[in-house]
Design a protein around this motif. Sequence first.
Motif, PDB file in Angstrom:
ATOM      1  N   ASP A  21      31.041  35.375  36.539  1.00 23.28           N
ATOM      2  CA  ASP A  21      32.105  35.946  35.702  1.00 23.28           C
ATOM      3  C   ASP A  21      33.469  35.723  36.365  1.00 23.28           C
ATOM      4  O   ASP A  21      33.574  35.761  37.597  1.00 23.28           O
ATOM      5  CB  ASP A  21      31.876  37.444  35.496  1.00 23.28           C
ATOM      6  N   PRO A  22      34.507  35.524  35.566  1.00 24.24           N
ATOM      7  CA  PRO A  22      35.850  35.337  36.127  1.00 24.24           C
ATOM      8  C   PRO A  22      36.247  36.495  37.045  1.00 24.24           C
ATOM      9  O   PRO A  22      35.900  37.658  36.795  1.00 24.24           O
ATOM     10  CB  PRO A  22      36.754  35.284  34.889  1.00 24.24           C
ATOM     11  N   ASP A  23      36.949  36.160  38.102  1.00 19.31           N
ATOM     12  CA  ASP A  23      37.469  37.111  39.091  1.00 19.31           C
ATOM     13  C   ASP A  23      36.380  37.858  39.851  1.00 19.31           C
ATOM     14  O   ASP A  23      36.592  38.970  40.328  1.00 19.31           O
ATOM     15  CB  ASP A  23      38.470  38.086  38.452  1.00 19.31           C
ATOM     16  N   THR A  24      35.193  37.238  39.982  1.00 17.96           N
ATOM     17  CA  THR A  24      34.127  37.833  40.792  1.00 17.96           C
ATOM     18  C   THR A  24      33.802  36.986  42.018  1.00 17.96           C
ATOM     19  O   THR A  24      32.911  37.328  42.786  1.00 17.96           O
ATOM     20  CB  THR A  24      32.831  38.025  39.965  1.00 17.96           C
ATOM     21  N   PHE A  25      34.517  35.874  42.210  1.00 19.60           N
ATOM     22  CA  PHE A  25      34.280  35.005  43.358  1.00 19.60           C
ATOM     23  C   PHE A  25      34.802  35.670  44.625  1.00 19.60           C
ATOM     24  O   PHE A  25      35.977  36.000  44.732  1.00 19.60           O
ATOM     25  CB  PHE A  25      34.967  33.649  43.164  1.00 19.60           C
ATOM     26  N   THR A  79      39.518  31.226  38.885  1.00 22.67           N
ATOM     27  CA  THR A  79      40.743  31.703  38.258  1.00 22.67           C
ATOM     28  C   THR A  79      41.910  31.442  39.200  1.00 22.67           C
ATOM     29  O   THR A  79      41.718  31.133  40.386  1.00 22.67           O
ATOM     30  CB  THR A  79      40.671  33.214  37.957  1.00 22.67           C
ATOM     31  N   GLU A  80      43.103  31.593  38.698  1.00 23.28           N
ATOM     32  CA  GLU A  80      44.288  31.386  39.538  1.00 23.28           C
ATOM     33  C   GLU A  80      44.292  32.334  40.731  1.00 23.28           C
ATOM     34  O   GLU A  80      44.573  31.925  41.851  1.00 23.28           O
ATOM     35  CB  GLU A  80      45.564  31.577  38.708  1.00 23.28           C
ATOM     36  N   LYS A  84      44.078  31.212  44.668  1.00 27.16           N
ATOM     37  CA  LYS A  84      45.105  31.606  45.633  1.00 27.16           C
ATOM     38  C   LYS A  84      44.493  32.400  46.789  1.00 27.16           C
ATOM     39  O   LYS A  84      44.904  32.245  47.938  1.00 27.16           O
ATOM     40  CB  LYS A  84      46.208  32.400  44.945  1.00 27.16           C
ATOM     41  N   SER A  85      43.509  33.222  46.499  1.00 22.94           N
ATOM     42  CA  SER A  85      42.846  34.005  47.538  1.00 22.94           C
ATOM     43  C   SER A  85      42.093  33.092  48.519  1.00 22.94           C
ATOM     44  O   SER A  85      42.171  33.277  49.739  1.00 22.94           O
ATOM     45  CB  SER A  85      41.879  34.995  46.893  1.00 22.94           C
ATOM     46  N   LEU A  86      41.384  32.108  47.983  1.00 25.11           N
ATOM     47  CA  LEU A  86      40.672  31.161  48.846  1.00 25.11           C
ATOM     48  C   LEU A  86      41.663  30.347  49.669  1.00 25.11           C
ATOM     49  O   LEU A  86      41.450  30.119  50.865  1.00 25.11           O
ATOM     50  CB  LEU A  86      39.778  30.248  48.008  1.00 25.11           C
ATOM     51  N   ASP A  91      44.163  28.469  54.552  1.00 23.08           N
ATOM     52  CA  ASP A  91      45.370  27.696  54.862  1.00 23.08           C
ATOM     53  C   ASP A  91      46.000  28.275  56.117  1.00 23.08           C
ATOM     54  O   ASP A  91      46.866  29.129  56.059  1.00 23.08           O
ATOM     55  CB  ASP A  91      46.341  27.745  53.675  1.00 23.08           C
ATOM     56  N   ASN A  92      45.556  27.774  57.282  1.00 25.06           N
ATOM     57  CA  ASN A  92      45.966  28.390  58.536  1.00 25.06           C
ATOM     58  C   ASN A  92      47.378  28.039  58.984  1.00 25.06           C
ATOM     59  O   ASN A  92      47.875  28.620  59.925  1.00 25.06           O
ATOM     60  CB  ASN A  92      44.954  28.107  59.651  1.00 25.06           C
TER      61      ASN A  92
END
Length: 144
Positions: A21-25, A79-80, A84-86, A91-92
Amino acid sequence: MSITDVLSADDIAAALQECQDPDTFEPQKFFQTSGLSKMSASQVKDVFRFIDNDQSGYLDEEELKFFLQKFESGARELTESETKSLMAAADNDGDGKIGAEGMSIPVHGITHLRPGSICGGWALGSDRCGLLSPFLTLAELQSN
């Protein structure tokens, strides 16, 4: 190379089921369930190369959006906010791209180190909002 050459098809299916489901990753949960977190840094680099569509050596937000589809072609796009969270987790250096080394950070869960912990020459400093940093405060150095 197929992703199932290095990861179990059953583990991939279970990981994708958890975030269908979206936003569950949740990156950490996905990496654990899929078996990525058990892989060596070298194996993670192999998977990274598989995910890197343009073979640039970096993943940008556009490539990350299709992250789940690299594990199964019918999977949904991130999702966006998930993308962005990933990106933020891996992104160190803040350049908007993830290199193979950066991918190891969330895969192996090393963002939860306590301040001052050393990992591959990098240290977790409290001045960096809980992210890996090459800099420590004087107080952090003295406490270790």
